[in-house]
Design an enzyme around this catalytic site. Structure first.
Site, short mmCIF file in Angstrom:
data_model
loop_
_atom_site.label_atom_id
_atom_site.label_comp_id
_atom_site.label_asym_id
_atom_site.label_seq_id
_atom_site.Cartn_x
_atom_site.Cartn_y
_atom_site.Cartn_z
N ARG A 55 52.05 44.38 35.85
CA ARG A 55 50.98 43.64 35.17
C ARG A 55 50.38 42.69 36.20
NH1 ARG A 55 52.75 39.53 36.84
NH2 ARG A 55 51.21 38.48 35.61
N GLY A 56 49.31 41.99 35.80
CA GLY A 56 48.59 41.17 36.77
C GLY A 56 47.43 41.99 37.30
N ALA A 57 46.22 41.40 37.28
CA ALA A 57 45.01 42.18 37.51
C ALA A 57 45.01 42.98 38.82
CB ALA A 57 43.79 41.25 37.42
N ARG A 98 44.67 49.60 30.09
CA ARG A 98 44.50 48.20 29.64
C ARG A 98 43.01 47.86 29.76
NH1 ARG A 98 48.73 43.65 31.38
NH2 ARG A 98 47.84 42.66 29.53
N GLN A 202 55.59 35.28 31.20
CA GLN A 202 55.37 35.58 32.63
C GLN A 202 55.71 34.38 33.51
OE1 GLN A 202 53.19 36.33 30.21
NE2 GLN A 202 51.98 38.13 30.67
N ASP A 243 41.71 37.52 35.40
CA ASP A 243 41.62 38.97 35.14
C ASP A 243 40.21 39.49 35.27
OD1 ASP A 243 44.13 37.96 33.61
OD2 ASP A 243 44.38 40.10 33.99
N ASN A 253 41.30 34.70 31.70
CA ASN A 253 42.68 34.72 32.22
C ASN A 253 43.65 34.66 31.04
OD1 ASN A 253 44.51 34.76 34.49
ND2 ASN A 253 45.00 32.64 34.04
N LYS A 254 44.92 34.65 31.35
CA LYS A 254 45.97 34.66 30.33
C LYS A 254 45.73 33.63 29.24
CE LYS A 254 48.72 36.88 30.04
NZ LYS A 254 48.66 38.08 29.18
#
Ligand code: MRU
Length: 353
Positions: A55-57, A98, A202, A243, A253-254
């Site tokens: 995960r993570g852009a 995603r 995370q 992201d 973002n998150k």
């Protein structure tokens, strides 16, 4: 590189191409276990992205690029010279894994452009070279933007970060944590406060693990501590990744990032977004156009495998939010730093002006 070196326990080893296979450090089971998931096909790769093995852009984009290499190998073996149609179908599969991180679509588009230009009988070697280039370019971008961001920090100071925007979320070094790494090397970081980042954690599982591995001082806090921490006056910066950044400088973002930006502005704390230019989407005019992923209710209603909400209750689980550009003090990329970002500055940055 030997197998032992390739799989060394290190945050930079989230995405590994080794012996003609893609290996992903399983981020669902960190920090308890360091284990890799092997992907042999585009389908395995798309599932691994959807299931958050990786995960993570930027890491998602790099993984998808290697997924296209796996698709090429499979389709060339099955269809010989008629490999093109099959790869295109696999790219669609990867693109559906995603919805929010634009690096996924950016990397697939780059692979697609190469495919369109390819004349080679076997597409695998040139596509592997391109995936490796995307991977290496991301690491280089993070090192550059990490140094740019560190220059903005008057240290020593404490910082707050959210989610994981580190080596684990990228090709290596990290974006927000790349700034932290460069600033720490320059003696500017006293303490990193890592929001635990409910519901997927995370921050406590990944950011804390990564910083402990790297010898950088880190303290985990529950997400609701940030306001009182900032009121204490010791926090110099909130530093986060992204992201997708819209053409007007709005930052996706998150979930929880927007709340931190509001708090930072209220307390006079700097709010820095660190991201490579592959995270900038000039095709969306503002954050309102960015698709926000909603994930399963059980991510909220279960904690550590235990149910924490009554049977039958609904859970609202959007996993990203949008911080308006007006709340962002600077966007730090490998192309340069934008203070008080707006549409004009974004255009100039992306056009090299
Ligand atoms: O749902 P995730 O874990 O993929 O979300 C990741 C984030 O929101 C990160 O902050 C973002 O991708 C930046 S990573 C350098």
């Amino acid at each position: 590189m030997s197998t032992r070196e390739a799989f060394a326990c290190h945050p930079d080893n989230a995405v590994i191409w080794h012996d003609d296979r893609l290996y992903l450090l399983d981020q669902r089971i960190l920090p308890e276990e360091v284990r890799f998931v092997a992907c042999n096909r585009a389908l395995d790769t798309a599932r691994a992205i959807t299931d958050m093995v990786v995960r993570g852009a930027p890491a998602i984009g790099i993984t998808a690029a290697y997924g296209v290499v796996l698709a090429a190998r499979e389709r060339f073996r099955a269809d010989g010279a008629d490999w093109r149609e099959g790869i295109r179908a696999d790219i669609e599969l990867l693109a559906a894994s995603r919805p929010t991180a634009v690096n996924l679509f950016w990397a697939l588009e780059r692979m697609r452009r190469l495919i369109d230009a390819l004349e080679a009988l076997d597409p695998t070697p040139p596509l592997l070279a391109e995936a490796r280039t995307i991977h290496q370019e991301d690491i280089a971008a993070n090192r550059t933007l990490g140094d740019f961001g560190a220059e903005l920090i008057q240290g020593p100071t404490d910082i707050v970060t959210h989610c994981n925007a580190g080596a684990l979320a990228t090709g290596g070094y990290g974006t927000a944590l790349g700034v932290v790494r460069s600033a720490h090397a320059a003696g500017k970081i006293r303490m990193v406060y890592a929001d635990e980042t409910r519901p997927w954690l995370q921050g406590s599982r990944l950011t804390a693990w990564e910083l402990v591995q790297s010898g950088i001082p880190v303290t985990v806090q529950s997400d609701n501590v940030a306001a009182s921490l900032m009121a204490g006056g010791e926090i110099g910066w909130v530093i986060v990744g992204s992201d997708r950044i819209a053409a007007n400088g709005d930052v996706c973002n998150k979930i929880g990032t927007y709340a931190l930006a509001v708090l930072a502005r209220h307390h006079g704390v700097g709010f820095m977004v660190a991201a490579p230019s592959s995270t900038i989407d000039m095709g969306v005019a503002s954050g309102a156009e960015i698709p926000i992923e909603r994930r399963d209710a059980d991510e909220v209603l279960l904690c550590g495998g235990k149910r924490v909400g009554p049977a039958g209750v609904a859970a609202h689980n959007p996993v990203f939010d949008v911080t308006p550009a007006a709340l962002v003090d600077c966007i730090v990329t490998e192309l340069g730093v934008l203070r008080q970002p707006d549409a004009e500055k974004m255009r100039a940055l992306m056009e090299g002006g």
